[in-house]
Design a protein around this motif. Structure first.
Motif, PDB file in Angstrom:
ATOM      1  N   PRO A 437       0.801  -1.155  -0.046  1.00 34.02           N
ATOM      2  CA  PRO A 437       0.298  -0.063   0.302  1.00 34.02           C
ATOM      3  C   PRO A 437       0.775   1.293  -0.124  1.00 34.02           C
ATOM      4  CG  PRO A 437      -0.581  -1.591   1.882  1.00 34.02           C
ATOM      5  CD  PRO A 437       0.275  -1.987   1.265  1.00 34.02           C
ATOM      6  N   VAL A 449      -8.046  -3.310  -3.575  1.00 33.87           N
ATOM      7  CA  VAL A 449      -8.206  -3.298  -1.823  1.00 33.87           C
ATOM      8  C   VAL A 449      -9.411  -3.917  -1.827  1.00 33.87           C
ATOM      9  CG1 VAL A 449      -7.974  -1.975  -0.154  1.00 33.87           C
ATOM     10  CG2 VAL A 449      -7.172  -0.954  -2.634  1.00 33.87           C
ATOM     11  N   VAL A 463      -3.656   5.730  -1.188  1.00 32.05           N
ATOM     12  CA  VAL A 463      -4.012   5.501  -2.415  1.00 32.05           C
ATOM     13  C   VAL A 463      -5.036   6.390  -2.225  1.00 32.05           C
ATOM     14  CG1 VAL A 463      -6.075   3.841  -2.335  1.00 32.05           C
ATOM     15  CG2 VAL A 463      -4.691   2.702  -1.230  1.00 32.05           C
ATOM     16  N   VAL A 473     -10.140   3.590  -8.089  1.00 30.30           N
ATOM     17  CA  VAL A 473      -9.644   1.700  -6.830  1.00 30.30           C
ATOM     18  C   VAL A 473     -10.784   0.890  -6.932  1.00 30.30           C
ATOM     19  CG1 VAL A 473      -7.925   4.088  -5.642  1.00 30.30           C
ATOM     20  CG2 VAL A 473     -10.477   4.006  -5.563  1.00 30.30           C
ATOM     21  N   ILE A 475     -12.421  -0.699  -4.156  1.00 31.40           N
ATOM     22  CA  ILE A 475     -12.330  -1.169  -2.345  1.00 31.40           C
ATOM     23  C   ILE A 475     -13.184  -1.627  -1.499  1.00 31.40           C
ATOM     24  CG2 ILE A 475     -11.641   0.072  -0.245  1.00 31.40           C
ATOM     25  CD1 ILE A 475     -10.641   2.389  -1.675  1.00 31.40           C
ATOM     26  N   SER A 476     -13.340  -3.168  -1.216  1.00 31.19           N
ATOM     27  CA  SER A 476     -14.473  -4.311  -0.201  1.00 31.19           C
ATOM     28  C   SER A 476     -14.453  -3.698   0.437  1.00 31.19           C
ATOM     29  CB  SER A 476     -13.500  -4.892  -0.444  1.00 31.19           C
ATOM     30  OG  SER A 476     -12.603  -5.580   0.743  1.00 31.19           O
ATOM     31  N   SER A 479     -12.059  -2.774   4.786  1.00 31.40           N
ATOM     32  CA  SER A 479     -10.221  -2.098   4.790  1.00 31.40           C
ATOM     33  C   SER A 479     -10.598  -0.483   5.413  1.00 31.40           C
ATOM     34  CB  SER A 479     -10.535  -1.976   2.768  1.00 31.40           C
ATOM     35  OG  SER A 479     -10.550  -3.322   2.715  1.00 31.40           O
ATOM     36  N   TRP A 497     -10.728   6.685   3.918  1.00 28.91           N
ATOM     37  CA  TRP A 497     -11.186   7.264   3.157  1.00 28.91           C
ATOM     38  C   TRP A 497     -12.510   7.241   2.586  1.00 28.91           C
ATOM     39  CZ3 TRP A 497      -7.978   1.195   2.494  1.00 28.91           C
ATOM     40  CH2 TRP A 497      -7.744   1.625   2.014  1.00 28.91           C
ATOM     41  N   LEU A 501     -14.124   7.575  -0.926  1.00 31.76           N
ATOM     42  CA  LEU A 501     -15.332   6.450  -0.993  1.00 31.76           C
ATOM     43  C   LEU A 501     -17.058   7.546  -1.527  1.00 31.76           C
ATOM     44  CD1 LEU A 501     -14.217   3.487   0.813  1.00 31.76           C
ATOM     45  CD2 LEU A 501     -14.381   4.254  -1.859  1.00 31.76           C
ATOM     46  N   ALA A 579     -13.370   5.931  -7.441  1.00 28.21           N
ATOM     47  CA  ALA A 579     -13.300   5.169  -5.998  1.00 28.21           C
ATOM     48  C   ALA A 579     -14.415   4.307  -6.668  1.00 28.21           C
ATOM     49  CB  ALA A 579     -13.613   5.751  -5.405  1.00 28.21           C
ATOM     50  N   TYR A 581     -16.859   1.528  -4.081  1.00 25.62           N
ATOM     51  CA  TYR A 581     -16.668   0.755  -2.694  1.00 25.62           C
ATOM     52  C   TYR A 581     -18.071  -0.760  -2.990  1.00 25.62           C
ATOM     53  CZ  TYR A 581     -16.846  -0.605   1.458  1.00 25.62           C
ATOM     54  OH  TYR A 581     -16.601  -1.244   3.139  1.00 25.62           O
TER      55      TYR A 581
END
Ligand code: GLA
Ligand code: GLA
Length: 668
Positions: A437, A449, A463, A473, A475-476, A479, A497, A501, A579, A581
C-alpha cells in the motif's frame, strides 16, 4: 544462467553412489540444467561438530559440473542434526501452549536460539568457503521455506528476544501499554520482564501483542537468513543468494524479505484436486514476481504429480505439470524446478512424486519431464523479459496478520478474498501485480483493495492521492479499519477513505456461512451488474456493510433483509479519479461485471473472448495461451502468429488440445 532453468531438488545422499552416474545421464536426457543440492543434508555434511565431511558432495558437484548442470547449493541448515539438539536441547521450538517439539522431523529450531544461529552460520560459512568458485555453483540456497513448519517459537529465549524487539519498537514501556491497549482487561505492564509471547491464554490474547509477535517472528526468521547470507556472501562474493518462499504464505513478510535476496524464489503446490489449482498457482506466480519488484524469479519447487502431505493426494492430470510450469514462465519465472529429482524410497516423503518416479523411465511422469525440458529449451529468448501489469491488488503482510486475528466481526481469510477479486482479472487475461500500500502506484491504471483491514497513514494517503491524480480504485469491505497498532480508526468506517469513497459505514452485518442476500441494480451500466442481462439473481455473500451515502452513487442495493433498500456497491468521483466500493462480496458473475466496469473506467483491456479455463498472459514480446481444460478448445487468434514451442505458424483459428499451450510472438 542462459535460457530457462530446469531441474529440481537433488538428494544424492539418499542413494548409493552407484546411482549417481545414472542420475546425471537422465538429467542430461531431460534437459536439466539446474539442481538444488544439500537442503536437508546437515547430518551428512557435519556428522559431528567441526569440519565438513564432504567427500561425497565434492564428487556430486564435480559430476554435475562435468555435465554442465548448475547447482543451487544449499547451506544445509534446514534440519538440525541430533548431535546439535543433544548438546543444545534449548534450540527445540516451543508451541503457544508450551509444548516443546521433538527433533524427529525437520525445521526443529527456535529462530532466536543463539546456539542454533551460531551452528547454522558456522555450517553456512564452511560450505561457502569450500565451494565458492566451484564451477557447478550457480546460486546459494539459504535454509529452506522459513516459517513453513515452525512459523513462531514461544520459548523463554524467544520471550527475551521479543522483549528486545519491543524495546526497539516502543522505547518506553508506557508507549507499549498505549499501543497494546493496556487499559483493556488490566493489560498494563509495569516491567519489561512481565512481557511474554502471546502464549495460550484463557480468552483472546491481546490482539496487538499477537500482531507484534507476528512482526517479530518474521523479523527473527529474517535475522536467521541474514546471518547465513552474510557469511555466504563474504566467502562467495558475486554468486547470487536466495531462500525459497512458500506460496501464498502468511508467516514471513515477503515484501521485506524479497529486498534481501538476490533472486526471489518460491515453492508452489496447488492441489490438483481443486478445479482452480491453476488460479492459485497464478496468484503465487504474480505475488512472487511482485514482491521482487518485477524481477524474473525462480519456481524453486513444485510437484511433478502428487504430494504426500494432504489427507488425499491426487496426482496431477496428464499435461498439468507442463501447463503449470509454462504458466510460471509466462508470469515471469526464469527457472522451473521440482521437489524432487528422484522420488525417495525411504523417509517421510517417499510418496511425494519426483521427476524420476519409483516406476522408472517407462512412466507418464518421466515422459512429461523429458517433454517439458524440450519445451523450456525452446523458450530461451523469453528469459529475462518483464511481465507488464496495469492493475495492482494491494497486499500487506501486516494487514494480513491483523485481519486473521481472533474476535472479529467474521472469520475472513485473506487469500480466499483476494482470489475472488483476482479471478475475474485472470479470466479476462488482465495481468496484475500485488503491491504494498505504501509503494508508488502511479504506474497502474486500476488498484484493487481487497480487505486491507490495517493501513498506515502513509498507505491510506497513498491510495487517496492515487485516485485524486486520476487512478481508479475498487475497495472492498473491512478495509482501512485500523491503524498499525490495530486501533480502530473512529468516526465511521473506513475512516481514512470516507471522502474518497463518498460514504460512511455505520455498522457491519456479516452474513453467516452460506447465507446470501439479494442485490438490485440501478440505472445505466450499473444496472447491468445487478440484472446481468439474464434471469440470474445478483446476491451478496460473506459480509454486509450498512452504508450511508455522502456523495457516492449506488450501483447495487440490498434487495432484502435488514439493510433492504440501502446501498451495497457504490461509485464516487474523487479528484480526477474514480472510487468503487463493495460493502458485500457479490456472487462471482456480478463481481466479474463490477471488475470489468472498473477496468473500463480505468482504460484496462478486459477480454471477454477467452473460453473459461484458458489463460492469456503477456510477457515481454510473447503472449502465452494456456489451457487448463481436459478437452480441446477452439480459439480465434485474430491473425497468424508464430508459436515458439512448435515453430509453426498458427491461426487465426486454432484448436488447443487438452492442457495445450501456445507461446506466440505478440502483435501490437
Ligand atoms: C462476558 C464478560 C464481559 C465481556 C462480554 C462480551 O460477559 O463478562 O467482560 O467480555 O462477555 O460479550
Ligand atoms: C516443501 C519443502 C520440500 C518438500 C516439499 C514437499 O516445499 O521445501 O523440502 O518437503 O515441501 O511438497
Amino acid at each position: 544462467m542462459r535460457g530457462i532453468g530446469y531441474g529440481g531438488d537433488y538428494n544424492p545422499e539418499q542413494w548409493p553412489e552407484s546411482t549417481w552416474p545414472e542420475d546425471i545421464r537422465l538429467m542430461t536426457e531431460a534437459g536439466v540444467n539446474l539442481v538444488t543440492v544439500g537442503v536437508f543434508s546437515w547430518s551428512r555434511l557435519q556428522p559431528a561438530p567441526g569440519e565438513l565431511t564432504v567427500g561425497w558432495l565434492d564428487r556430486v558437484l564435480d559430476l554435475l559440473a562435468e555435465a554442465g548442470i548448475g547447482v543451487d547449493l544449499a547451506t544445509g541448515t534446514a534440519s538440525p542434526p541430533h548431535w546439535l539438539v543433544a548438546a543444545h536441547p534449548e534450540i527445540l521450538p516451543v508451541t503457544a501452549d508450551g509444548k516443546r517439539l521433538a527433533p524427529s522431523s525437520r525445521q526443529h529450531y527456535c529462530p532466536s536460539a543463539p546456539a542454533f544461529r551460531a551452528a547454522a552460520a558456522d555450517l553456512a560459512g564452511r560450505m561457502a568457503r569450500r565451494y565458492a568458485g566451484h564451477p557447478a555453483v550457480t546460486m546459494w540456497h539459504v535454509s529452506n521455506e522459513y516459517g513453513c513448519d515452525v512459523p513462531a517459537c514461544y520459548c523463554e529465549l524467544s520471550a527475551e528476544a521479543f522483549r528486545d524487539w519491543l524495546r526497539t519498537r516502543y522505547g518506553e514501556l508506557d508507549r507499549l501499554n498505549e499501543a497494546w491497549g493496556g487499559a483493556v482487561w488490566s493489560q498494563d505492564y509495569t516491567s519489561w520482564d512481565q512481557v511474554e509471547p502471546p502464549r495460550t491464554a484463557p480468552s483472546f490474547a491481546n490482539p496487538t501483542q499477537q500482531l507484534d509477535f507476528a512482526r517479530f517472528s518474521s523479523d527473527e526468521l529474517l535475522a536467521c537468513y541474514r546471518a547465513e547470507r552474510e557469511v555466504v556472501a563474504a566467502h562467495s562474493p558475486g554468486t547470487p543468494v536466495t531462500t525459497n518462499f512458500l506460496y501464498l504464505s502468511r508467516p514471513v513478510d515477503q515484501f521485506r524479505w524479497a529486498a534481501e535476496v538476490d533472486v526471489v524464489s518460491v515453492d508452489s503446490y496447488p492441489d490438483p484436486a481443486n478445479t482452480e489449482a491453476h488460479l492459485f498457482s497464478a496468484m503465487t506466480c504474480d505475488m512472487t514476481r511482485s514482491v521482487g519488484g518485477g524481477r524474473p524469479w525462480v519456481l524453486m519447487e513444485q510437484a511433478t504429480s502428487a504430494v504426500n502431505w494432504r489427507a488425499v493426494n491426487v496426482p496431477k492430470a496428464p499435461g498439468q505439470y507442463r501447463a503449470l510450469s509454462l504458466q510460471a514462465v509466462a508470469r515471469g519465472g526464469d527457472a522451473v524446478l521440482s521437489f524432487q529429482w528422484r522420488a525417495a524410497a525411504t523417509g517421510a516423503e517417499k510418496f511425494h512424486s519426483g521427476m524420476l518416479p519409483h516406476a522408472g523411465t517407462d512412466s507418464r511422469v518421466w515422459r512429461e519431464v523429458v517433454g517439458l525440458g524440450a519445451d523450456l529449451s525452446r523458450l530461451a529468448q523469453v528469459a529475462g523479459s518483464r511481465v507488464p501489469a496495469e492493475v495492482a491488488l494491494l497486499l500487506d503482510w501486516e494487514s494480513w496478520w491483523a485481519l486473521e486475528l481472533d474476535s472479529h466481526p467474521s472469520r475472513l481469510r485473506l487469500t480466499e478474498l483476494i482470489r475472488e477479486f483476482y479471478r475475474p482479472l485472470f479470466e479476462a487475461g488482465v495481468n496484475a501485480d500485488f503491491a504494498h500500500p505504501e509503494r508508488d502506484l502511479s504506474g497502474y491504471r486500476l488498484v484493487l483493495v481487497p480487505a486491507l483491514y490495517l493501513v498506515s497513514n502513509a498507505g491510506a494517503d497513498n491510495v487517496r492521492q492515487y485516485a485524486a491524480d486520476g487512478g481508479t480504485v475498487l475497495i472492498s469491505f473491512f478495509s482501512g479499519i485500523v491503524d498499525p497498532d490495530d486501533r480502530i480508526r473512529l468516526g465511521g468506517y473506513p475512516a481514512p477513505w470516507r471522502g474518497l469513497l463518498g460514504l460512511r459505514v455505520e455498522e457491519f452485518a456479516p452474513l453467516t456461512e452460506g447465507a446470501v442476500v439479494r442485490l438490485d441494480g440501478e440505472a445505466g451500466d450499473a444496472g447491468d451488474a445487478g440484472a446481468n442481462g439474464d434471469e440470474r439473481l445478483a446476491v451478496g455473500r460473506v459480509w454486509q456493510d450498512a452504508i450511508d451515502l455522502h456523495g457516492a452513487e449506488p450501483l447495487l442495493r440490498y434487495a432484502e433483509g435488514r439493510l433492504a433498500g440501502q446501498a451495497a456497491v457504490t461509485r464516487h468521483t474523487y479528484g480526477r479519479g474514480e472510487a468503487f466500493y463493495l460493502g458485500t462480496l457479490p456472487d462471482r458473475a456480478t463481481l466479474r461485471v463490477l471488475v470489468e466496469q472498473a477496468c473500463r473506467y480505468a482504460g484496462v483491456e478486459f477480454r471477454t473472448d477467452l473460453p473459461a479455463g484458458v489463460e492469456a498472459v503477456r510477457r515481454g514480446d510473447h503472449l502465452f495461451l494456456i489451457s487448463h481444460l481436459d478437452r480441446p478448445v477452439e480459439l480465434d487468434l485474430g491473425g497468424k502468429s508464430l508459436d515458439l514451442l512448435t515453430s509453426d505458424i498458427v491461426g487465426p483459428a486454432v484448436v488447443l488440445g487438452p492442457r495445450g499451450v501456445l507461446v506466440l510472438t505478440a502483435r501490437d
